[in-house]
Scaffold this motif. Structure first.
Motif, short mmCIF file in Angstrom:
data_model
loop_
_atom_site.label_atom_id
_atom_site.label_comp_id
_atom_site.label_asym_id
_atom_site.label_seq_id
_atom_site.Cartn_x
_atom_site.Cartn_y
_atom_site.Cartn_z
N GLN A 355 0.84 -1.19 0.00
CA GLN A 355 0.00 0.00 0.00
C GLN A 355 0.88 1.26 0.00
O GLN A 355 1.81 1.34 0.79
CB GLN A 355 -0.88 -0.02 1.26
N GLN A 564 -2.87 -0.91 -5.16
CA GLN A 564 -2.53 -0.34 -3.85
C GLN A 564 -1.32 0.58 -3.91
O GLN A 564 -1.15 1.45 -3.06
CB GLN A 564 -2.30 -1.46 -2.82
N ILE A 596 -5.35 -4.03 -0.99
CA ILE A 596 -5.82 -2.65 -1.10
C ILE A 596 -6.36 -2.18 0.25
O ILE A 596 -7.55 -2.28 0.54
CB ILE A 596 -6.88 -2.54 -2.23
N SER A 597 -5.44 -1.68 1.06
CA SER A 597 -5.85 -1.26 2.42
C SER A 597 -6.61 0.05 2.40
O SER A 597 -7.46 0.29 3.26
CB SER A 597 -4.61 -1.08 3.30
#
Ligand code: NOJ
Length: 900
Positions: A355, A564, A596-597
């Protein structure tokens, strides 16, 4: 006359009409694979062909019917990953291999080949604890870890590979005779969609003919699978029935239906499987339309025919079969062997990147609407936040801010002085985010159009002309060939929308599959990665604007594996209904575990008008989700937080302020995601991998490893059932400090101002003690530490801190990474990473210790210069909490607090 004017384009027209979109049975490559697989034609490895070339082991596989040779390659990749590639040995022309997703060429490790039983080959890592057993006939691979067969590949014989052919009409009679792999007879042509596929009024002419691929994976003793976003579905993947596969095909689906496996805005062809003791992952690197079938076979116990007095029993382990099918490209699949959830996260990010570290402002609250009308409107809304003492960080402008939807321009009447407007926001330490879609209006007076046209930056049609679609909002448009443009902008931060790409009146509202991209690739090959490139180019443009100094912020609607690295993702056009609030949790959990934080859902629901209670609950839930933005479509009622009466304004203010108070924790979690690949928002099973009960939970989740959140997603709720996991754990209610032992479900009474949040014993959570108008106003404000003691009376936590916007943390090591540990009644602040330096005058002003059983007689702070100082404290025996206030302990230096 412009197309947009010719035909009224109304938002209502778009409400999800499933007939616009195809289900599996209307997808020709799905029908072809199903038909062919029913014939059970097998593949065989030619063991004579095995060679080791550089870093891979290669061999040929031949189908008994088609006899077309395929080349298989197996690589060992650093970090316990295997890669299997299968391609035609000599295709008529190169097949598409997805570029740009892997961060670099994965570093390989040597696999040692040996012969197994007759007709098999074994490839082992150096230690010998991870092996691929390759059976020649029929072709099958078993992945063995420490003597346990974890996964079998092609054990169901679903390997499928359509080799590129010369168009039927152009072939010689002999070639036609030889062709036996697929039934190409005239009657079947249409149904099988080999060279031409019809969908409604659309005809997809396939210059390369059928080119689909497929393969099955059997995951032994795994019954819990997750991943493959994006679907508005449960976190745990469901079994698929006939014609009901999970579809990965990026589409603009306005008001998408929930609990549906149809493809929506983005795709990550990567799934994880978890069982007690092991987590694994399968990353199918393919950017064409993809379908995934999932079928779990439960464990069974057979009684064998009774031979003697005692009947023999045989157990068959449970397993889940995963069948991947893609329309084009090659088979390129990464097997991530875990064994823990964190290992799998690391393995995946080793391939696709971690990310991006977001600028701090982007973790604050964002205010958006389609549209804020003009500069006056922006000014008034901005002032409204101050007036009502509600923090926010970024004002957003939707498409109406432009000159007739010409992105990168301003409507001259409504936004006559955009610079002045930005200056106003800047003076309030706030930001502006504007939208930019990939469809570029055809207008010779529009500089972006002229530049892109001159430089050949548009996608082309089959005839080699610029592909002309109808941009949903701006009429006839060309589409930026994102895979061939650097991208640059003057405007502060960006929002990439409509980048599936959305093509109004196109097949399934998207681009024809036979449109042509740079390098002569058909759109079919790379459809799912178009949005990835849009965001990548935009993020790179923003970095270039600051000459490499500043971190970009780009929100995208469409995405692919690896997105990300470029910013944030949101879940598109959701609806103002309770069920959409509820589904936002599993949707975000799924994105989070697939790398994909930085993700969120439109607060309040984009479509429709939320009832006030729903809006409040949505703010409360959103405050604990990574990307936090209120947004609404046009024709909805205005819904700025202060428009629902004083009491509701207070509740929304409280929720947003809770978010701001926790920003040090959020920022530290993002740093952790950035450097150590661990998701910010985590399903319970990730933190409690040995607790079966957590495996299908999606109404609550962990934020990092310290906080458990159970948002209220039901109307008129008075009680929520919260499961507090871990039999050795202890949990504290963050508001009342009430405490529970883990491993049970507790009934938590809730009023409209309750957000059920629990801190795990054993953790230290850093917070800010005063909240400003935006993150920019809080740089200097003091910290508090919430120390929640474990059953053993200890805890640990971290704080990451830097300038919040530049890359200096990376290039000049300008950061602070502190560690807090509480043990034997002493709290220690020490450095967690000696490499980092960042001057900070901030102090820790408050410390709250939860779960302290005994009232102390004194509390003394001990600083690194050797000075001891007694401090005042308050102890509450009823809640077992110790509270220290008015401290002045510099966050950046070492110190200790002794509780005596
Ligand atoms: C669709 C997006 O999903 C939505 O958020 C946006 O407001 C509209 N496009 C208009 O730009």
């Amino acid at each position: 006359m412009e197309a947009a004017e010719k035909e009224e384009i109304s938002v209502k027209d778009e409400a999800v009409d499933k007939n616009i979109f195809r289900d599996c049975n209307r997808i020709a490559f799905y029908r072809r694979q199903k038909q062919w697989l029913s014939k059970k034609s097998t593949y065989q490895v030619l063991l004579d062909s095995v060679t080791t070339v550089e870093d891979s082991t290669r061999f040929q596989i031949i189908n008994e019917a088609s006899k077309v040779p395929l080349l298989a390659e197996i690589y060992g990749i650093e970090g316990n990953i295997f890669r299997l590639k299968i391609n035609e040995e000599s295709p008529l022309k190169p097949r598409y291999e997805v570029p740009d997703v892997l961060t670099s060429k994965p570093s390989t490790v040597r696999l040692i080949p040996s012969l197994g039983d007759t007709g098999s080959l074994i490839l082992a890592n150096e230690k010998g604890d991870l092996r691929c057993h390759i059976t020649a006939n029929p072709f099958k691979i078993d992945l063995v870890s420490e003597e346990e067969v974890v996964m079998s590949i092609n054990s169901l014989g679903q390997l499928y590979f359509e080799h590129l052919q010369i168009l039927h009409k152009q072939r010689t009679a002999k070639e036609n005779e030889e062709e036996a792999s697929v039934d190409t007879s005239q009657e079947n042509q249409e149904d099988l969609g080999l060279w031409e596929e019809k969908f409604g009024k659309f005809v997809d002419i396939k210059a390369n003919g059928p080119s689909s691929i497929g393969l099955d994976f059997s995951l032994h003793e795994f019954e819990h699978l997750y991943g493959i976003p994006q679907h508005a579905e449960s976190h745990q993947l469901k079994n698929t029935g006939d014609g009901d596969a999970y579809r990965l095909y990026n589409l603009d689906v306005y008001g998408y239906q929930i609990h549906d496996k149809m493809g929506i805005y983005g795709s990550v062809p990567y799934l994880l499987a978890h069982k007690l003791g092991r987590t694994i992952g399968i990353f199918w690197l393919n950017a064409s339309e993809t379908l995934v079938e999932i079928n779990t076979e439960p464990a069974v116990e057979y009684t064998l025919t009774q031979m003697g007095p005692v009947a023999a029993k045989q157990k068959v382990r449970s397993r889940t079969h995963v069948h991947w099918m893609s329309e084009s490209g090659i088979i390129d699949v990464f097997l991530l062997t875990g064994p823990t959830p964190s290992d799998v996260f690391r393995q995946y990010s080793h391939l696709t990147g971690t990310q991006a570290m977001p600028p701090l402002f982007s973790l604050g609250y964002h205010q958006c609407r389609w549209n804020y009308e003009d500069e006056q409107d922006v000014k008034a809304v901005d002032a409204g936040f101050d007036e009502h003492d509600i923090p926010y960080d970024a004002m957003w402008l939707d498409i109406e801010h432009t000159e007739g939807k010409r992105y990168f321009t301003w409507d001259k009447k409504r936004f006559a002085n955009p610079k002045k407007m930005q200056e106003l926001l800047r003076s309030k330490k706030r930001k502006l985010v504007v939208i930019s879609d990939p469809h570029i209006k055809i207008d010779p007076d529009y500089s972006v159009y002229v530049k892109a046209k001159d430089q050949g930056f548009f996608v082309r049609n089959q005839e080699g002309e610029d592909f002309e679609g109808v941009g949903k909002w701006n009429g006839d448009s060309y589409y930026i060939d994102i895979i061939n443009v650097g991208g640059s902008t003057d405007i502060l931060f960006l929002w990439n929308d409509m980048n599936e790409p959305s093509v109004f009146r196109g097949p399934e509202q998207t681009m024809q599959k036979n449109a042509i991209h740079h390098g002569n690739w058909e759109h079919r090959e790379l459809h799912n990665i178009y949005g990835f490139y849009h965001q990548m180019a935009t993020a790179e443009g923003l970095i270039q604007r600051s000459k490499g100094k500043e971190r970009p912020f780009v929100l995208t609607r469409s995405f692919f594996a690896g997105s990300q690295k470029y910013g944030a993702v949101w879940t598109g056009d959701n609806t103002a209904e309770w069920s959409y609030l509820k589904i936002s949790i599993p949707m975000l959990l799924t994105l989070s575990i697939t790398g994909i934080s930085f993700c969120g859902a439109d607060i309040g629901g984009f479509i429709g008008n939320p009832e006030t209670e729903l809006l409040v609950r949505w703010y409360q839930a959103g405050a604990y989700q990574p990307f936090f933005r209120g947004h609404a479509t046009m024709n909805t009622k205005r819904r700025e937080p202060w428009l629902f009466g004083e009491e509701h304004t207070r509740l929304i203010r409280e929720a947003i302020r809770e978010r701001y108070g926790l920003l040090p924790y959020w920022y530290s979690l993002f740093y952790h995601a950035h450097v150590a690949s661990q998701p910010v928002m985590r399903p319970l099973w990730v933190e409690f991998p040995n607790e079966l009960k957590t495996f299908d939970m999606e109404d609550e989740y962990m934020l990092g490893s310290a906080l458990l959140i159970h948002p209220v997603t039901e109307p008129k709720a008075t009680i929520v059932d919260v499961f507090l996991p871990g039999s050795n754990e202890v949990w504290y209610d963050c508001k009342t400090f009430a405490c529970w032992e883990g491993g049970c479900t507790v009934k938590i009474p809730v009023a409209l101002d309750t957000i059920p949040v629990f801190q795990r014993g054993g953790s230290v959570v850093p917070i800010k003690t005063t909240i400003g108008k935006s993150t920019g106003w809080m740089t200097e404000s003091s910290y508090g530490l919430r120390v929640a003691l474990s059953t053993k009376g200890s805890s640990v936590g971290e704080l990451y801190l830097d300038d919040g916007h530049s890359f200096q943390y990376l290039h000049q090591q300008q950061f602070l990474h502190r560690k807090f540990s509480f043990c034997s009644s002493v709290l220690i602040n020490s450095s967690a990473d000696q490499r980092g330096h960042y001057p900070s005058k901030c102090v820790v002003e408050q410390i709250l210790v939860l779960g302290l059983r005994k009232e102390p007689s004194s509390v003394i702070t001990h600083s690194s210069d050797g000075k001891d100082q007694p401090v005042a404290f308050m102890y509450c025996a009823k809640t077992s909490t110790l509270s220290l206030k008015n401290l002045s302990l510099n966050i950046a230096t070492d110190w200790e607090v002794h509780i005596i």
